[in-house]
Design an enzyme around this catalytic site. Structure first.
Site, mmCIF file in Angstrom:
data_model
loop_
_atom_site.group_PDB
_atom_site.id
_atom_site.type_symbol
_atom_site.label_atom_id
_atom_site.label_comp_id
_atom_site.label_asym_id
_atom_site.label_seq_id
_atom_site.Cartn_x
_atom_site.Cartn_y
_atom_site.Cartn_z
ATOM 1 N N HIS A 1 -8.745 -5.869 11.596
ATOM 2 C CA HIS A 1 -9.104 -5.575 10.405
ATOM 3 C C HIS A 1 -10.749 -5.592 10.466
ATOM 4 O O HIS A 1 -11.654 -5.571 10.024
ATOM 5 C CB HIS A 1 -8.971 -6.768 9.511
ATOM 6 C CG HIS A 1 -8.537 -8.180 9.106
ATOM 7 N ND1 HIS A 1 -7.345 -8.061 10.106
ATOM 8 C CD2 HIS A 1 -8.201 -8.012 7.793
ATOM 9 C CE1 HIS A 1 -6.229 -8.423 8.926
ATOM 10 N NE2 HIS A 1 -6.777 -8.583 7.914
ATOM 11 N N GLU B 1 0.913 -1.304 -0.039
ATOM 12 C CA GLU B 1 -0.001 -0.528 -0.172
ATOM 13 C C GLU B 1 1.094 1.329 0.103
ATOM 14 O O GLU B 1 -0.003 1.883 -0.104
ATOM 15 C CB GLU B 1 -0.638 -0.201 0.749
ATOM 16 C CG GLU B 1 -1.964 -0.637 1.028
ATOM 17 C CD GLU B 1 -1.623 -2.238 1.201
ATOM 18 O OE1 GLU B 1 -2.382 -3.318 1.124
ATOM 19 O OE2 GLU B 1 -0.733 -2.645 1.952
#
Length: 325
Positions: free
Chosen positions: A129, A60
């Site tokens: 998450h 990312e």
């Protein structure tokens, strides 16, 4: 009108804008060959080709930086994060570059980029998450933050985000991609920064956004059976915050409950609470109540997760509290 899924609304918005403007491209993990981790880019590789729908490595920081840099050469990228939890790997590029390019270049460069992907919890995915970062990004000058709750808003707001000349954080939900809703057949764009009263009411205002607003609707239905009329406002955009729509409602109902899937310290509901008490204190007939997750990392256990997340029962209790019932 037609009925489509949330993921289809996202795909339509991106595809329509990419047909309109060749400087727009999509990049992220599995967006091309796999049609998107949540199938939100289904068919786009076939239509636009590998130069405009780009699969990236699991990096990312790298692909966020490439996308931000490309805005300075005339491109308008859409960056998909498989989840905004992974955006933390590239947060330096978002906060220290995308959000600051316009100011630090003295207006010589703009940064028309959309970072999109799911936010918040999505079942048993564990603490790393299941995080909601809306208030993190909204705390940063230079960023706009959008969190739609249905296909109609998602398509209209994503088109507006893609056309915007500043960086936009567009936050979805893994648990909403299959949701269906009506969307116009023709072209439409929803302006950024405008909340919507989704349900008219007279007794109490409930403000929420994103997938958790479903619990506000459920609570409003239950409370209506008990003779309590709830006005439900969907923020849609967290930054810029449409405080005027909230103030207008509170001046009518005189009570406010805020439902947000986020940790309780220093979040979006905290800012709304401050703004309302500062600008409409004399209209309040009860203290404002905000409903958030428990102040812990998200648990994995389904029993604990159910306790950690706000739900419609919490909203019912909060409304009755401000109604003194």
């Amino acid at each position: 009108m037609k009925t489509i899924q949330f993921r289809e609304a996202v795909c339509e918005a991106m595809s329509e804008e990419m047909r309109r403007d060749e400087s727009i491209y999509l990049m992220g993990e599995e967006v091309a060959e796999y049609n998107g981790a949540y199938k939100a880019s289904k068919g786009m590789l076939d239509e636009f080709g590998a130069k405009r729908v780009i699969d990236t490595p699991i990096a990312e920081l790298g692909f966020s930086g490439i996308a931000v840099g490309s805005t300075m050469t005339g491109n308008r990228p859409i960056v998909e994060f498989m989840t905004f939890n992974f955006a933390l790997v590239g947060i330096d590029q978002i906060i220290n570059n995308a959000a600051k390019i316009r100011q630090m270049s003295g207006g010589q460069f703009k940064c028309p980029i959309v970072f999109r992907g799911p936010t918040g919890s999505a079942g048993q995915l564990g603490a790393t998450h299941s995080q909601a970062f809306e208030s993190w990004f909204a705390n940063t000058p230079g960023l706009k933050v959008i969190v739609p709750s249905n296909p109609y808003d998602a398509k209209g707001l994503l088109k507006a985000a893609i056309r915007d000349d500043d960086p936009v954080i567009f936050m979805e939900s893994e648990q909403m991609y299959g949701d269906k809703g009506e969307v116009p057949e023709g072209e439409y764009v929803i302006p950024i920064g405008v909340a919507e009263v989704k349900r008219e009411g007279t007794d109490v205002t409930i403000v929420s956004f994103g997938k958790i607003i479903k619990d506000a609707y459920k609570a409003a239905d239950q409370l209506a059976e008990e003779g309590i009329s709830c006005e439900v406002i969907d923020l849609r955009t967290v930054r810029p915050l449409d405080i005027n729509t909230i103030l207008t409602s509170v001046k009518k109902t005189n009570r406010l409950v805020i439902l947000e899937e986020a940790w309780p310290f220093g979040n979006v509901s905290t800012e709304i609470t401050y703004q309302v008490q500062a600008q409409a204190f004399d209209y309040l007939d009860a203290p404002i109540v905000k409903i958030n997750t428990a102040d812990t990392p998200a648990p994995y256990s389904p029993v604990l997760l159910a306790e950690w997340l706000p739900n419609s029962d919490d909203v019912v209790k909060a409304v009755k509290k401000v109604m003194y019932k």
